[in-house]
Write an enzyme that holds these catalytic residues in place. Structure first.
Site, mmCIF file in Angstrom:
data_model
loop_
_atom_site.group_PDB
_atom_site.id
_atom_site.type_symbol
_atom_site.label_atom_id
_atom_site.label_comp_id
_atom_site.label_asym_id
_atom_site.label_seq_id
_atom_site.Cartn_x
_atom_site.Cartn_y
_atom_site.Cartn_z
ATOM 1 N N HIS A 68 -34.334 96.836 40.997
ATOM 2 C CA HIS A 68 -32.935 97.125 41.046
ATOM 3 C C HIS A 68 -32.744 98.371 40.566
ATOM 4 C CE1 HIS A 68 -28.738 96.081 40.123
ATOM 5 N NE2 HIS A 68 -28.961 96.749 39.073
ATOM 6 N N TYR A 90 -16.639 95.587 34.605
ATOM 7 C CA TYR A 90 -16.576 94.197 35.004
ATOM 8 C C TYR A 90 -15.245 93.473 34.812
ATOM 9 C CZ TYR A 90 -21.648 94.598 35.030
ATOM 10 O OH TYR A 90 -22.991 95.069 35.111
ATOM 11 N N ASP A 125 -26.214 98.624 42.529
ATOM 12 C CA ASP A 125 -25.379 98.237 41.700
ATOM 13 C C ASP A 125 -23.976 98.450 41.682
ATOM 14 O OD1 ASP A 125 -26.241 96.706 38.889
ATOM 15 O OD2 ASP A 125 -24.725 98.108 38.777
#
Length: 355
Positions: free
Chosen positions: A333, A279, A151
């Site tokens: 993940h 982000y 990630d």
């Protein structure tokens, strides 16, 4: 809220399951026990250029432990590594070879959990990679070290390896968001690569709303998630279900205590708003590799079957000096928390010839 019709999870986190989880949180969850688990690990905090970085630093037990930098992502935390770290630092305790021992450094990303919000703009993955390089070399004195992440951790450590290749002995990833250069003489896409890009586009349409809002208006979202513990929990655990190899039953992959402890780290530190700003910063940097450019640090890649992005090998080879490729039999993940034994075995095997 009302429950949407049809499949309980089709519109987002299921109401019945959330009621069950929140009831457990209120009446059975023992935060003090989870604090004790966290506090069993040596932890430190350092200020680097106006940014406070919290990190675990656990010495290896072996003839020559290799320094290894671990980096988590969103919506995770250093809690993901609590089972993994002892396997890495003391392999003999788990039936492994002491020669495979690592000394582990696991920072909380800036603005995540115990690394408080600095208020600094421009903390994109490249800037965080620079901070982690300073932590490892300037603060801890490691001239060279290995790195492992998924990630955001994969993105940060890829940038670190790109900007500071002399520091990184090897890079082990279980996800990549590095974008290779695809024009100006680059070889044509293979069929598998073209299908992968199509899969990414479909995934963004079906699952990417969280990234779109966190990359454009994170402050607005932060009010709701900071005001409501149930809202924060629903926002986070939906990703643990959707991105894990759980067959739709999140508790096949993670216990209630694991899900709640990770969410509590965001709640008690009030860090969800600062965490999702990453982000926004990433989208404004928009880093891609240049023509003919790649990360020249030796790289290993572990591809888990339920990972959100599963690039073909030739795609990863465009961006990295790929030395090891592993198709994992299960997992998703959050590999360090979901399948720690598989991940540790691959990390040991990848770094063994690089010691």
């Amino acid at each position: 809220p009302d429950q949407a019709p049809g499949d309980p999870w089709a519109y987002g986190t299921d109401l019945a399951w959330m009621r069950e989880l929140v009831e457990y949180w209120q009446t059975k969850f023992n935060w003090r026990a989870q604090e004790a688990r966290l506090n069993a690990f040596p932890q430190f905090k350092v200020e680097l250029g106006g940014v406070d970085i919290h990190y675990l630093h656990v010495q290896g037990k072996g003839p020559n432990p290799m320094p290894l930098l671990l980096s988590h992502g969103w919506p995770g935390s250093v809690f993901e590594f609590l089972v993994l770290i002892p396997m890495l630092t003391d392999p003999a305790r788990f039936g492994g070879d002491p020669a495979d021992a690592f000394t582990v450094v696991a920072p909380s990303l800036p603005g995540y959990g115990f690394s408080p919000d600095s208020g600094r703009r421009g903390l994109h993955p490249g800037a965080i990679g620079d901070l982690f390089a300073t932590l490892m070399q300037g603060v801890l004195g490691y001239r060279r070290f290995g790195a492992q992440g998924g990630d955001w951790g994969a993105h940060v450590l890829t940038r670190l390896a790109h900007r500071h290749p002399d520091l990184v002995t090897g890079l082990h990833l279980n996800l990549t968001n590095a974008r290779p250069h695809l024009g100006d003489g680059a070889r044509p896409l293979s069929q598998a690569e073209a299908e992968y890009l199509d899969e990414q586009a479909r995934w963004r349409l079906a699952e990417g709303a969280y990234a779109a809002i966190q990359g454009t208006k994170p402050q607005t979202l932060a009010y709701a998630l900071t005001d409501s513990p149930a809202g924060l929990l629903a926002w986070i655990v939906e990703k643990f279900r959707a991105w894990s190899d759980c067959g739709g039953d999140v508790e096949r992959a993670f216990s209630k205590d694991e899900l709640l402890t990770n969410a509590m780290i965001y709640w008690v530190t009030g860090s969800i708003g600062s965490s999702i700003r990453l982000y926004y910063e990433r989208d404004r940097e928009a880093w891609v590799l240049g023509p003919g450019e790649r990360i020249e640090v030796p790289t290993g890649f572990a591809r888990f079957p339920a990972e959100i992005w599963r690039p073909p090998r030739e795609w990863v080879e465009r961006s990295f000096d790929l030395r090891r490729w592993t198709e994992m039999p299960r997992g998703g993940h959050f590999a360090a928390l979901e399948e720690p034994e598989l991940l540790v075995q691959d990390v040991r095997a990848f770094f063994r010839p690089l010691r």
